[in-house]
Enzyme design. Structure first.
Site, PDB file in Angstrom:
ATOM      1  N   GLU A 114      26.323 -14.943  17.303  1.00  0.00           N
ATOM      2  CA  GLU A 114      24.987 -15.164  17.887  1.00  0.00           C
ATOM      3  C   GLU A 114      24.134 -13.925  17.659  1.00  0.00           C
ATOM      4  O   GLU A 114      24.665 -12.819  17.541  1.00  0.00           O
ATOM      5  CB  GLU A 114      25.106 -15.352  19.418  1.00  0.00           C
ATOM      6  N   LYS A 116      22.144 -10.754  18.728  1.00  0.00           N
ATOM      7  CA  LYS A 116      22.185  -9.897  19.911  1.00  0.00           C
ATOM      8  C   LYS A 116      20.740  -9.611  20.310  1.00  0.00           C
ATOM      9  O   LYS A 116      20.039  -8.829  19.657  1.00  0.00           O
ATOM     10  CB  LYS A 116      22.938  -8.602  19.606  1.00  0.00           C
ATOM     11  N   ASP A 118      17.678  -8.096  22.080  1.00  0.00           N
ATOM     12  CA  ASP A 118      17.474  -6.755  22.638  1.00  0.00           C
ATOM     13  C   ASP A 118      16.636  -6.836  23.910  1.00  0.00           C
ATOM     14  O   ASP A 118      15.426  -6.666  23.892  1.00  0.00           O
ATOM     15  CB  ASP A 118      16.788  -5.865  21.599  1.00  0.00           C
ATOM     16  N   TYR A 227      23.375 -17.434  27.170  1.00  0.00           N
ATOM     17  CA  TYR A 227      24.495 -17.495  26.232  1.00  0.00           C
ATOM     18  C   TYR A 227      25.863 -17.383  26.886  1.00  0.00           C
ATOM     19  O   TYR A 227      26.872 -17.266  26.221  1.00  0.00           O
ATOM     20  CB  TYR A 227      24.359 -16.406  25.169  1.00  0.00           C
ATOM     21  N   LYS A 335      26.391  -3.823  15.480  1.00  0.00           N
ATOM     22  CA  LYS A 335      25.035  -3.266  15.535  1.00  0.00           C
ATOM     23  C   LYS A 335      24.518  -3.029  14.125  1.00  0.00           C
ATOM     24  O   LYS A 335      25.187  -2.351  13.342  1.00  0.00           O
ATOM     25  CB  LYS A 335      25.050  -1.927  16.293  1.00  0.00           C
ATOM     26  N   CYS A 429     -10.526  19.803  24.344  1.00  0.00           N
ATOM     27  CA  CYS A 429     -10.629  18.609  23.495  1.00  0.00           C
ATOM     28  C   CYS A 429     -10.906  19.013  22.042  1.00  0.00           C
ATOM     29  O   CYS A 429     -11.865  19.736  21.774  1.00  0.00           O
ATOM     30  CB  CYS A 429     -11.745  17.708  24.001  1.00  0.00           C
ATOM     31  N   CYS A 432     -14.598  17.969  20.907  1.00  0.00           N
ATOM     32  CA  CYS A 432     -15.835  18.544  21.420  1.00  0.00           C
ATOM     33  C   CYS A 432     -15.643  19.879  22.141  1.00  0.00           C
ATOM     34  O   CYS A 432     -16.607  20.484  22.597  1.00  0.00           O
ATOM     35  CB  CYS A 432     -16.520  17.550  22.359  1.00  0.00           C
ATOM     36  N   CYS A 451      -9.979  14.136  27.812  1.00  0.00           N
ATOM     37  CA  CYS A 451     -11.166  14.979  27.708  1.00  0.00           C
ATOM     38  C   CYS A 451     -12.118  14.601  28.840  1.00  0.00           C
ATOM     39  O   CYS A 451     -12.359  13.423  29.091  1.00  0.00           O
ATOM     40  CB  CYS A 451     -11.826  14.733  26.350  1.00  0.00           C
ATOM     41  N   CYS A 456     -18.329  13.304  24.789  1.00  0.00           N
ATOM     42  CA  CYS A 456     -17.447  13.633  23.659  1.00  0.00           C
ATOM     43  C   CYS A 456     -17.681  12.605  22.543  1.00  0.00           C
ATOM     44  O   CYS A 456     -17.650  11.396  22.804  1.00  0.00           O
ATOM     45  CB  CYS A 456     -15.999  13.592  24.132  1.00  0.00           C
TER      46      CYS A 456
HETATM   47  S1  IVH Z   1      27.772 -11.798  25.530  1.00  0.00           S
HETATM   48  C1  IVH Z   1      31.161 -10.274  28.342  1.00  0.00           C
HETATM   49  N1  IVH Z   1      25.863 -12.550  23.887  1.00  0.00           N
HETATM   50  O1  IVH Z   1      24.427  -7.196  24.826  1.00  0.00           O
HETATM   51  C2  IVH Z   1      30.026  -9.955  27.482  1.00  0.00           C
HETATM   52  N2  IVH Z   1      25.601 -10.486  25.043  1.00  0.00           N
HETATM   53  O2  IVH Z   1      26.062  -4.813  24.482  1.00  0.00           O
HETATM   54  C3  IVH Z   1      28.884 -10.837  27.708  1.00  0.00           C
HETATM   55  N3  IVH Z   1      23.474  -9.360  24.607  1.00  0.00           N
HETATM   56  O3  IVH Z   1      25.416  -6.856  28.181  1.00  0.00           O
HETATM   57  C4  IVH Z   1      27.786 -10.567  26.772  1.00  0.00           C
HETATM   58  N4  IVH Z   1      22.656 -10.851  23.229  1.00  0.00           N
HETATM   59  O4  IVH Z   1      23.038  -7.751  27.662  1.00  0.00           O
HETATM   60  C5  IVH Z   1      26.297 -11.602  24.742  1.00  0.00           C
HETATM   61  N5  IVH Z   1      24.240 -13.364  22.438  1.00  0.00           N
HETATM   62  C6  IVH Z   1      24.664 -12.421  23.291  1.00  0.00           C
HETATM   63  C7  IVH Z   1      23.882 -11.278  23.595  1.00  0.00           C
HETATM   64  C8  IVH Z   1      24.395 -10.321  24.485  1.00  0.00           C
HETATM   65  C9  IVH Z   1      22.430  -9.706  23.850  1.00  0.00           C
HETATM   66  C10 IVH Z   1      23.544  -8.104  25.401  1.00  0.00           C
HETATM   67  C11 IVH Z   1      24.046  -8.298  26.823  1.00  0.00           C
HETATM   68  C12 IVH Z   1      25.274  -7.453  26.932  1.00  0.00           C
HETATM   69  C13 IVH Z   1      25.033  -6.447  25.854  1.00  0.00           C
HETATM   70  C14 IVH Z   1      26.312  -5.817  25.407  1.00  0.00           C
END
Ligand code: IVH
Length: 695
Positions: A114, A116, A118, A227, A335, A429, A432, A451, A456
């Site tokens: 999936e 990740k 942010d 998720y 990552k 500034c 000016c 400023c 200005c």
């Molecule tokens: S599963 C038991 N799925 O990433 C772990 N986490 O670095 C449950 N995050 O704390 C997390 N997208 O805040 C999961 N598709 C995804 C995610 C996800 C973002 C975040 C989440 C987690 C952190 C871990």
């Protein structure tokens, strides 16, 4: 309408609104216009106003109903919220897969990949299908109860699927985020209002969730993707053992999904927003392909992603893998390397904005990073410079922070030659030479220097440009180029000068010509009739963004009505807090600004608000909140509400510290107790009538 009829109509409206929220916010497939939606919402509110007992916690009206709190309650997670271990290379992904294979010898393994997201991990607890508690991850065992804030996020269902169709208890977990577009827009608005901007969408989402007043959170463009699961219990809730879980150790329960794929389908069927793209993989090679595929498309997602999450599909296998103290053994975050590049910092310049804010800017040796060439990056403020010890001549690592703004991450100190020199933040500034100062809010010094000189040149140009901008007075052609020329030629100093410009003078400017000069002046002429809110926003009063300007224009019929108000009266306007009110009062109190207003009046600007709503007019009850409880001796509830509202007061359904009066009749219940507890003034009908008469 009888109560039974009202109840039936309310249920019908609530179901319809829920359906349209789902279509709009979860599926992005709106089926009706905003107007039609608003009409239904209005009708629902009216019904609840007349029959407060219809206001259930899962009513669509409760998204912004929460009262401000002084701090968040701490809640214990029924199942701990764990975090994930990180990997950064293909090799580590293979090692991870081999590790799980050793834990589950001979078993066939399926994986889900999936995006990740942010953002911030949040858990939503539904009891009998109704959202009961929403909280942050906190330290993994306890989080902050931010239910009222989460309710404002429209893609989060207040009720799951059809009533009774879901489990008795379910905790659904996911990520709250701000979209890239929402973040850009919010920052642009904050900058326009002279407020500090957020560094990235994640910080901005975090800041939004931390608001103690849910009304503020409601204004932020937040969204959530789900998720995972915490506690799940089918059947009647009990306080005994936990049910099936994915993150902790517990017994599986019949009826619960058995795999990640099943779960995501199930969540979708309950009305939740789930990851838009996932991959099912059967080997490390397939996982690496999926990770690469995601990397190719993730920049097109509406939100920022910083990696891929790999999870075992089968929940039974997850149970057998178990977890370490911090993270499950069955999942891993991959990552993506942030797109970074090294380059030389040639100089630091200071940009002076419309509000006089001094922003340090890194002038870089141009470098290609994250899909484009970067030559400049903001250094935010003086503190940031010092914290990162950035010196002119340094080799720095820059990054497309998220994908939105290029930022200087750090200095490559190993590459220092000794020739670098510290940057001395100016004491005056740079435009000016005037004094600069830092604002203090509630005794706390802000990081931005401004400023102080109202004349200005940077401010003068910025003010004129802002006045002409599309979001304000919308004067075509009044961009940076023309404004700079007008100021340089001495033709315009403040915005009222625009209304005295002569065609031949404008046409004589470099690269102008008769035609564009004429178009511009026609635009200037047309702007005289613009609505009050545009004018208020265009004046560039500190903290008055377009939203606040609209709120003010709703509350006052014209500029003159507003200009005479003090801070207290201004703060009574909905959406206008103390800081804004003080800033507005101060602006209109300045004799120079008063003179400017007079010049604009002479020029023929109308100063009228077409959005002024007399119902929102500041009556003698303005800013006062009433709560009605029990049966009043003569007035029907609707009559009492109408009386209060006609004098500018507000009627709320629940008692809080912000309540000014509780009007109590016979058989008054818990609201009366609460009022007594909080020391809120309690009055009876006779007193209310006296108050309305004495006005
Ligand atoms: S599963 C038991 N799925 O990433 C772990 N986490 O670095 C449950 N995050 O704390 C997390 N997208 O805040 C999961 N598709 C995804 C995610 C996800 C973002 C975040 C989440 C987690 C952190 C871990």
């Amino acid at each position: 309408m009888t109560l039974a009829q009202a109840k039936a109509r309310h249920a019908e409206l609530a179901a319809e609104i829920r359906r349209h929220d789902h279509l709009y916010y979860v599926l992005a497939q709106p089926a009706i216009s905003d107007r039609e939606y608003d009409a239904r919402y209005r009708e629902l509110l009216d019904l609840e106003q007349a029959h407060p007992e219809l206001t259930t916690p899962d009513s669509p009206s409760q998204r912004v109903g929460g009262a401000p709190v002084s701090e968040f309650k701490s809640v214990r997670h029924a199942v701990p919220m764990m975090s994930l271990d990180n990997t950064y290379s293909a090799e580590e992904v293979r090692e991870f897969v081999a590790r799980v294979e050793r834990l589950l010898p001979g078993e066939k393994l399926e994986w889900v990949v999936e995006p990740k997201v942010d953002g911030l991990a949040v858990s939503l607890r539904y009891e009998h299908g109704v959202l009961a508690v929403g909280c942050t991850r906190g330290d993994g065992t306890h989080g902050d109860d931010i239910t009222a804030n989460l309710k404002t996020i429209r893609s989060i269902p207040l009720r799951l699927g059809a009533r009774g169709s879901g489990p008795a208890i379910v905790e659904i977990r996911g990520e709250v985020f701000m979209t890239k577009a929402g973040f850009k827009k919010l920052n642009a608005e904050r900058a326009a209002a002279g407020e500090e901007t957020f560094v990235n969408p994640r910080n901005s989402a975090a800041g939004s969730l931390k608001q103690l007043d849910p009304k503020l959170t409601a204004k932020r463009p937040l969204d959530m993707i789900l998720y995972g699961l915490g506690e799940v219990r089918f059947g009647a809730p009990s306080t005994g053992s936990a049910g099936s879980t994915t993150e902790g150790r517990a017994e599986p329960v019949l009826g619960a999904p058995k795999t990640q794929l099943e779960m995501l389908t199930w969540l979708k069927s309950l009305g939740c927003k789930t990851p838009e793209k996932i991959w099912l993989c059967r080997s490390a090679d397939e996982l690496l392909e999926a990770i690469a595929a995601l990397d190719k498309i993730r920049h097109n997602f509406a939100y920022e992603t910083d990696g891929a999450v790999i999870k075992l599909n089968s929940f039974a296998q997850r149970e057998r893998c178990g977890a370490t103290a911090k993270a499950p053994r069955w999942a891993m975050a991959y990552k993506y390397a942030a797109e970074q590049a090294e380059t030389k910092l040639n100089a630091i310049t200071i940009q002076v904005g419309r509000t006089g804010a001094l922003t340090p800017v890194a002038e870089l040796e141009p470098v290609f990073v994250g899909g484009s060439t970067v030559g400049r990056a903001t250094l935010h403020n003086e503190e940031e410079l010092r914290r990162k010890d950035i010196r002119v001549g340094d080799t720095v690592v820059i990054e497309k922070a998220g994908e939105v703004i290029p930022a200087v991450v750090r200095v490559v100190t190993e590459k220092r030659t000794g020739k670098e020199h510290e940057f001395h933040f100016p004491k005056t500034c740079p435009e000016c030479g005037s004094k600069i100062s830092r604002e203090s809010i509630s005794g706390e010094e802000m990081v931005v220097w401004r400023c102080v000189n109202p004349d200005c040149p940077a401010k003068v140009r910025g003010r004129l440009e802002h006045w002409c901008s599309r979001g304000a007075m919308d004067i075509e052609g009044g961009g940076e180029v023309l404004v700079t020329q007008l100021v340089k030629a001495g033709l315009a100093h403040d915005v009222s000068d625009l209304y005295r410009l002569k065609l031949d003078a404008v046409a004589a400017l470099e690269r102008m010509g008769e035609k564009s000069a004429k178009n511009f002046l026609e635009g200037v002429e047309a702007s005289k009739a613009r609505d009050l809110w545009r004018l208020l926003f265009g004046l560039g009063i500190l903290h008055v963004g377009a939203g606040v300007a609209k709120a003010l224009a709703k509350a006052f019929p014209s500029l003159d009505d507003l200009a005479g108000c003090g801070q207290q009266q201004l703060a009574e306007v909905e959406d206008v807090g103390e800081v804004i009110a003080a800033s507005v009062e101060q602006w209109f109190g300045d004799p120079d600004n008063r003179k400017l207003i007079e010049r604009l009046r002479k020029a023929g600007l109308t100063f009228q608000s077409s959005t002024h709503n007399p119902a929102a007019k500041l009556g003698p009850f303005a800013g006062k909140t009433f709560v009605l409880t029990g049966t009043l001796p003569t007035l029907k509830r609707e009559e009492a509400v109408a009386k209060i509202e006609s004098l500018g007061g507000k009627v709320s359904g629940s008692v809080s510290k912000k309540t000014d009066y509780v009007v109590a009749g016979t058989e008054a219940g818990s609201k009366l107790d609460k009022a007594q507890q909080l020391g809120v003034k309690i009055i009876d009908e006779a007193e209310l009538v006296r108050m309305t008469k004495s006005q």
